[in-house]
Design a protein around this motif. Sequence first.
Motif, PDB file in Angstrom:
ATOM      1  N   MET A 128      27.283  -4.283  24.633  1.00  0.00           N
ATOM      2  CA  MET A 128      26.310  -3.832  25.623  1.00  0.00           C
ATOM      3  C   MET A 128      26.785  -3.988  27.064  1.00  0.00           C
ATOM      4  O   MET A 128      26.334  -3.243  27.936  1.00  0.00           O
ATOM      5  N   THR A 129      27.666  -4.960  27.331  1.00  0.00           N
ATOM      6  CA  THR A 129      28.050  -5.229  28.722  1.00  0.00           C
ATOM      7  C   THR A 129      29.497  -4.926  29.039  1.00  0.00           C
ATOM      8  O   THR A 129      29.848  -4.766  30.201  1.00  0.00           O
ATOM      9  N   GLY A 130      30.358  -4.906  28.037  1.00  0.00           N
ATOM     10  CA  GLY A 130      31.783  -4.729  28.289  1.00  0.00           C
ATOM     11  C   GLY A 130      32.475  -6.014  28.704  1.00  0.00           C
ATOM     12  O   GLY A 130      33.676  -6.032  28.932  1.00  0.00           O
ATOM     13  N   LEU A 131      31.722  -7.115  28.799  1.00  0.00           N
ATOM     14  CA  LEU A 131      32.310  -8.407  29.138  1.00  0.00           C
ATOM     15  C   LEU A 131      33.023  -8.985  27.915  1.00  0.00           C
ATOM     16  O   LEU A 131      32.583  -8.768  26.785  1.00  0.00           O
ATOM     17  N   GLU A 132      34.099  -9.725  28.142  1.00  0.00           N
ATOM     18  CA  GLU A 132      34.763 -10.447  27.068  1.00  0.00           C
ATOM     19  C   GLU A 132      34.056 -11.788  26.909  1.00  0.00           C
ATOM     20  O   GLU A 132      33.928 -12.536  27.876  1.00  0.00           O
ATOM     21  N   VAL A 133      33.601 -12.100  25.714  1.00  0.00           N
ATOM     22  CA  VAL A 133      32.961 -13.384  25.462  1.00  0.00           C
ATOM     23  C   VAL A 133      34.050 -14.360  25.029  1.00  0.00           C
ATOM     24  O   VAL A 133      34.668 -14.177  23.977  1.00  0.00           O
ATOM     25  N   VAL A 134      34.281 -15.388  25.851  1.00  0.00           N
ATOM     26  CA  VAL A 134      35.361 -16.332  25.567  1.00  0.00           C
ATOM     27  C   VAL A 134      34.927 -17.439  24.623  1.00  0.00           C
ATOM     28  O   VAL A 134      35.768 -18.006  23.923  1.00  0.00           O
ATOM     29  N   GLU A 135      33.638 -17.787  24.602  1.00  0.00           N
ATOM     30  CA  GLU A 135      33.164 -18.788  23.656  1.00  0.00           C
ATOM     31  C   GLU A 135      31.649 -18.718  23.508  1.00  0.00           C
ATOM     32  O   GLU A 135      30.943 -18.332  24.423  1.00  0.00           O
ATOM     33  N   VAL A 136      31.192 -19.085  22.315  1.00  0.00           N
ATOM     34  CA  VAL A 136      29.773 -19.243  22.033  1.00  0.00           C
ATOM     35  C   VAL A 136      29.629 -20.605  21.371  1.00  0.00           C
ATOM     36  O   VAL A 136      30.072 -20.803  20.236  1.00  0.00           O
ATOM     37  N   ASN A 137      29.051 -21.552  22.080  1.00  0.00           N
ATOM     38  CA  ASN A 137      28.831 -22.897  21.565  1.00  0.00           C
ATOM     39  C   ASN A 137      27.431 -22.970  20.982  1.00  0.00           C
ATOM     40  O   ASN A 137      26.464 -22.610  21.648  1.00  0.00           O
ATOM     41  N   VAL A 138      27.332 -23.433  19.733  1.00  0.00           N
ATOM     42  CA  VAL A 138      26.050 -23.527  19.046  1.00  0.00           C
ATOM     43  C   VAL A 138      25.743 -25.002  18.805  1.00  0.00           C
ATOM     44  O   VAL A 138      26.509 -25.692  18.135  1.00  0.00           O
ATOM     45  N   ALA A 139      24.637 -25.478  19.366  1.00  0.00           N
ATOM     46  CA  ALA A 139      24.180 -26.849  19.153  1.00  0.00           C
ATOM     47  C   ALA A 139      22.914 -26.799  18.304  1.00  0.00           C
ATOM     48  O   ALA A 139      21.905 -26.220  18.717  1.00  0.00           O
ATOM     49  N   VAL A 140      22.979 -27.378  17.120  1.00  0.00           N
ATOM     50  CA  VAL A 140      21.820 -27.407  16.232  1.00  0.00           C
ATOM     51  C   VAL A 140      21.021 -28.656  16.578  1.00  0.00           C
ATOM     52  O   VAL A 140      21.473 -29.771  16.336  1.00  0.00           O
ATOM     53  N   GLY A 141      19.851 -28.453  17.152  1.00  0.00           N
ATOM     54  CA  GLY A 141      19.034 -29.562  17.617  1.00  0.00           C
ATOM     55  C   GLY A 141      17.955 -29.990  16.652  1.00  0.00           C
ATOM     56  O   GLY A 141      17.394 -31.073  16.788  1.00  0.00           O
ATOM     57  N   ASP A 142      17.671 -29.161  15.653  1.00  0.00           N
ATOM     58  CA  ASP A 142      16.590 -29.501  14.729  1.00  0.00           C
ATOM     59  C   ASP A 142      16.718 -28.633  13.479  1.00  0.00           C
ATOM     60  O   ASP A 142      17.381 -27.600  13.485  1.00  0.00           O
ATOM     61  N   VAL A 143      16.060 -29.088  12.421  1.00  0.00           N
ATOM     62  CA  VAL A 143      15.954 -28.341  11.170  1.00  0.00           C
ATOM     63  C   VAL A 143      14.476 -28.181  10.877  1.00  0.00           C
ATOM     64  O   VAL A 143      13.727 -29.159  10.900  1.00  0.00           O
ATOM     65  N   ARG A 144      14.052 -26.964  10.626  1.00  0.00           N
ATOM     66  CA  ARG A 144      12.649 -26.721  10.298  1.00  0.00           C
ATOM     67  C   ARG A 144      12.473 -26.920   8.807  1.00  0.00           C
ATOM     68  O   ARG A 144      13.087 -26.236   7.990  1.00  0.00           O
ATOM     69  N   LEU A 145      11.632 -27.859   8.457  1.00  0.00           N
ATOM     70  CA  LEU A 145      11.340 -28.151   7.058  1.00  0.00           C
ATOM     71  C   LEU A 145      10.291 -27.178   6.535  1.00  0.00           C
ATOM     72  O   LEU A 145       9.450 -26.689   7.304  1.00  0.00           O
ATOM     73  N   PRO A 146      10.301 -26.891   5.241  1.00  0.00           N
ATOM     74  CA  PRO A 146       9.363 -25.904   4.687  1.00  0.00           C
ATOM     75  C   PRO A 146       7.893 -26.267   4.887  1.00  0.00           C
ATOM     76  O   PRO A 146       7.061 -25.381   5.033  1.00  0.00           O
TER      77      PRO A 146
END
Length: 160
Positions: A128-146
């Motif tokens: 969508m932007t033409g920008l190069e994405v150099v990194e995507v950091n994913v921090a999992v802060g929680d887990v949703r229980l059923p």
Amino acid sequence: MTDNSTGIGSGNRAGADVSRLKGRTGAGAPAQTRGRTTIADGVVAKIAGMAAREVPGIHNLGGGMARAFGAVRERVPGGGSGVTRGVKVEVGERQAAVDLDVVVEYGVSIVEVAGDVRSNVIGAIERMTGLEVVEVNVAVGDVRLPDEEDEPAPDEGRVR
């Protein structure tokens, strides 16, 4: 056509929240490359937020405090939407970096979901932007229980 040597944090930016994609100029350049395109950080953050939410296994974005503040901010007129909650971006002239705080569903492979989030976010931003994405950091802060109840929607009142 474009020079990718300029990275994140370049001092040549006119505004701290806008990315500039420079095109070639002159009579010999194709019409679509004449001029400059600017992309605000908020645009990239919205794209990243939407792309992350599309991934199966993602329940929500934002840590506990971010979700609480986001719920309050959504109630205030002009406070913005929750699309960018849990999303932080750094946009340079030609590159972008993304940090995401996510809540995953119980039982999913966090490693696989994080990989899927990275792929989807990178693909959406670059397409969508033409920008190069150099990194995507994913921090999992929680887990949703059923058995956990969902947070009330922002337009619901406190009492019923």
